[in-house]
Every structure is written in C-alpha cells, then in structure tokens.
Design a protein around this motif. Structure first.
Motif, short mmCIF file in Angstrom:
data_model
loop_
_atom_site.label_atom_id
_atom_site.label_comp_id
_atom_site.label_asym_id
_atom_site.label_seq_id
_atom_site.Cartn_x
_atom_site.Cartn_y
_atom_site.Cartn_z
N ASN A 98 0.83 -1.21 0.00
CA ASN A 98 0.00 0.00 0.00
C ASN A 98 0.86 1.25 0.00
N VAL A 99 1.96 1.22 0.79
CA VAL A 99 2.87 2.36 0.81
C VAL A 99 3.51 2.55 -0.56
N ALA A 110 -0.25 6.00 5.11
CA ALA A 110 0.04 4.61 4.76
C ALA A 110 1.24 4.10 5.55
N ARG A 111 2.25 4.95 5.73
CA ARG A 111 3.43 4.54 6.51
C ARG A 111 3.08 4.34 7.98
N LEU A 112 2.20 5.20 8.50
CA LEU A 112 1.76 5.02 9.89
C LEU A 112 1.00 3.71 10.05
N ALA A 113 0.18 3.37 9.05
CA ALA A 113 -0.53 2.08 9.11
C ALA A 113 0.46 0.92 9.09
N ARG A 172 -7.93 3.46 -1.07
CA ARG A 172 -8.21 3.24 0.34
C ARG A 172 -9.20 2.08 0.52
N ALA A 173 -10.24 2.07 -0.33
CA ALA A 173 -11.23 0.99 -0.26
C ALA A 173 -10.59 -0.36 -0.56
N PHE A 215 -7.14 -5.86 3.50
CA PHE A 215 -6.80 -6.03 4.92
C PHE A 215 -7.80 -6.97 5.59
N GLU A 216 -9.07 -6.72 5.35
CA GLU A 216 -10.11 -7.56 5.95
C GLU A 216 -10.09 -8.97 5.36
#
Length: 457
Positions: free
Chosen positions: A159-160, A194-197, A390-391, A397-398
């Motif tokens: 994602n990043v 994204a990096r924080l995630a 994002r979606a 992720f889910e």
C-alpha cells in the motif's frame, strides 16, 4: 566459465533452500508447544502424582509393623508387690518390642478408597488431555496470528509503495501544470498515513511474535503456511461428537464416581473394624522387678463406634455433594454444546465472509485499475483515485483476516471435539497414562498395585 553473472541466481537459490530448511510447519509448532510447554508439564506432574498416591494405598492392605523401645532409670516404691531387695531402689530399665497389625475388615473403607483414587487418577488424565487440547489450540492461534500479521505487513508495504508510485505520478503532473499543488500535498499526506498504518502492523507483528514464543517456546520461523483442517459437516454432528469426545465432560464423570466412592469411605466408619494383632516385647527390670521378661501376644482386635452424633446430617451432606457433582456434569455438557454451536456459527460466518471479501477484493482491484487509467486521462480526480485505493486496501486487509479466521475456525472445530492434538499426530499415549484405572480396580482393588508408571516420569 565466468560464474559472476549467475552469482545472484545462486545466492537466491541458497537463500530459498535455507528458508525451506528453517521453515516450521504448523504441525511441528503445535507438537513442540504441547510437549514442552510448562503448563502441560505441570498437568503431567499432577497426573503422575495422583497415580503414585493411588499406588501408595498398597500400605492399607499390608500389615503394619512397628518397632518400639525405651531405656532409662526407674524407681518403684511398692512394698506389697516387690521384694525387699527390689523395693524403693533405682534400677536401669530397658524395653524393646515389635508389634504387627493387619486389618481384616474395615467396612470396605480401603476398597472404596482405591476406587475413589482410581477415579481421581482418571480425572487428572482427562484434565491433562483437555489442557493439551487447549495448548494445541493456543499454539495454532499463535501460529496463524503470526502468519496473518506477516501477510498484513506485506499488504501494508504494498500500500505504501502504491501511494509512493501515485505520488511520483502526481509530482510529474504538478510540475507539468496539469494538477494543482494541493494534489501534491494531498498525496504526501496519504503516503504518511500509509506509513503510519505500516508501523502499526509492524508493532502488532512484534506482539504476535512475542506471544508465539511464549506459547510455542521458540521464535517463529520463516516460510510459514496455514493448511485448512477438515471442516465440520453439520451442526448436529459437531455437537454430538463434541459431547461424546469431550475431555471436560469425561472429567466431570470421574468427579461423580470419585464423590460416590469417597462417600462410601466416610460411611465405612459405621462398621466394625477387625484386626489381627501380634507382637513380642522384652523388658529388663520392668516396673522395679529385677531380671528380664518377655511378652508374646497374638489375637483379634475389634473397634466399633456404636453411636456418634451428626450422622443424619453427614448423610445429607454426602447426598448434596453427589448432587453437586451431577450438576457440574450437566454444566460441562451445556458448555460443550454451546462451544460447539458457537464454533459452527463462527466457521459458517468466516467461510461466507472470506468468499465475499475475495469477490469484493477482485472488484476493487479492477476499480483501482480503471480509475488509474481514467486519472491519467484526466477523467478522475486524485481524490477519486485515492478513495478507491483506500477501499481496496481496507478490503484486502479484511480479506487477509477473514482467511486466517476461516483457517482457525476449522482447527477450533477439532478442538471442540477433543480431536486437535490427534490431528497433529499427538497420540494420547504420548501425553498421558491410559484413563483406565477405574476399569483396572473394578474386579480386584489390589490389582492396581502391579501397574508400572515409572516410564512416564
């Protein structure tokens, strides 16, 4: 031949082989956890202790032999019984004796004591096997959790990278005058998010590694994978197998037997106790009489408490204890039925959720691809592209979590049926004694004393 151009290929092959050698399968991790974890070791020690305490009852069926003796000085003033030479004189006195006692009848106290302790040993075995199932499930969960977070970290890193790639494209378009500078600020903000995630996933992975090491007993290896266990076929079948196989229910049944036999031990005090007694005692200067004296005895002894208050209350207390054991068994059955039902519900939900999320992820990836092309053609704004990214990230992720949850629910269904340890190749004989102690003492209580449990130490 020059091998330098092929050196990276050789290095990659060596690293792949090394990772394969270091990879630990789920079965290996679970077997290591169950056979080495201190929690299981503690239960094994408790089981062996209860077995040795049962064998300790051998002494109840054998003669009790005691050796007694004393030495000292004695002065007796009894002119009516002693001679003038012996009366009122201090003499050294010594005594040495041996006595033996064998219980012939005790109201079946000893037999019921063996029966009660045999039920206790079987109960400790079932409790150990239940602890092994729990440990196997905990190890499975820890393994799947590490695998899940590793996969999530891959998703987060991807994602990043995707946001950074969009950022490069946006900066080129901003420099070319096709996009406003605010879009560059927007993508920079999303890259940092994204990096924080990714940082949060890395922290969760470290926590999962720590839990894995606590449960399994060693750090997780590389190359982990999660095969699905056999799935339950129906709710009714799962419940029936769970109740029939449950170690928790079988433990509750041994508690009923133990309570019943322990009640008989208590009630045995109302019967007479008959013993065979024999002994020999040798005295020197006994009770002031000079010389030696030997007493030899053999005969039967009787002790019978004919009346003692509180016996009616005692019977009622024993009846309530038996009722309590029966109720605890009913509680265990209900808990196992609930566990099986909830396990089935979780499996069904995870199965459907995983399938739907996989379909949704496929659609989201198509949407991202189309939006990317339309963004290049100036048909979509940057915010449009970022929102579909994002979606997609959220769905992916889910989907990873749902797939891990589906795998875990299949193993949980085996644990609900007390079949998980066996699924991983751990036989009951590898973990505990055979739970047949009550069967062994049914015909002859003393036959249990010939059982050898030393190899299990």
């Amino acid at each position: 031949m020059n091998i330098l151009p092929k050196l990276p290929v050789y290095v990659a092959a060596i690293l792949m082989l090394a990772n394969t050698a270091l990879a630990e399968s789920l079965s290996e991790a679970v077997r290591f956890a169950v056979t080495t974890n201190p929690v299981v070791k503690s239960s094994q020690a408790e089981m062996r202790a209860s077995a040795f305490e049962l064998l300790q009852l051998r002494g109840e069926f054998e003669p009790e032999v005691t050796l007694s003796g004393e030495t000292g000085w004695q002065r007796v003033d009894d002119p009516n019984s002693l001679s003038v030479a012996d009366n009122d004189s201090t003499k050294p006195r010594n005594q040495l004796g041996v006595r033996a006692q064998l219980v012939l009848f005790d109201g079946y106290r000893r037999s019921n004591l063996v029966y009660a302790n045999a039920a206790r040993v079987d109960g400790s075995i079932y409790r150990l096997l239940d602890a092994s199932e729990t440990m196997a499930l905990n190890a499975t969960e820890a393994y799947i959790d590490v695998y899940r977070h590793r996969t999530l970290l891959t998703v987060a890193k991807s994602n990043v990278e995707k946001h950074e790639d969009i950022g490069r494209r946006v900066r080129e378009l901003v420099q070319g005058g096709r996009l406003p500078y605010s879009d560059e600020l927007t993508i920079d903000d999303r890259i940092r998010s994204a990096r924080l995630a990714q940082l949060e996933v890395e922290r969760a992975l470290r926590d999962a590694n720590a839990r894995y090491e606590r449960v399994v007993g060693r750090p997780p290896s590389s190359g982990m994978r999660i095969p699905l266990a056999p799935a339950p076929q129906s709710l009714d079948g799962l419940i029936q197998n769970a109740v029939n196989n449950s170690y928790r229910v079988q433990f509750a049944r041994t508690q009923i037997d133990q309570t019943r036999f322990q009640s008989e031990v208590t009630l045995s005090d109302r019967y007479p106790q008959v013993t065979l007694n024999a002994g020999v005692v040798r005295d020197i200067n006994r009770n002031g009489v000079s010389g030696t004296r030997t007493d030899e005895t053999i005969g039967l002894g009787l002790r019978w408490t004919l009346y003692q208050g509180g016996r009616q209350a005692e019977r009622r207390a024993l009846a309530e204890q038996n009722s309590r054991a029966l109720s605890q068994q009913a509680v265990a059955v209900r808990e196992v039925r609930e566990l099986a039902t909830r396990t089935w519900n979780t499996y069904r939900t995870n199965s459907e959720r995983s399938a739907q999320l996989n379909d949704q992820l496929r659609i989201n990836r198509l949407i991202v691809e189309v939006y990317g092309d339309e963004f290049e053609a100036a048909k979509r704004t940057l915010l449009d592209l970022l929102e579909v990214e994002r979606a997609r990230f959220n769905v992916e992720f889910e989907a990873v979590g749902a797939q891990a949850g589906l795998a875990f629910s299949t193993y949980r269904s085996l644990a609900a049926q007390s079949l998980l340890a066996a699924h991983f190749g751990l036989a009951k004989s590898d973990l505990a004694l055979q739970p047949q102690f009550q069967e062994r003492v049914k015909e002859n209580p003393t036959a249990i004393f010939n059982v050898n449990i030393e190899p299990l130490k």
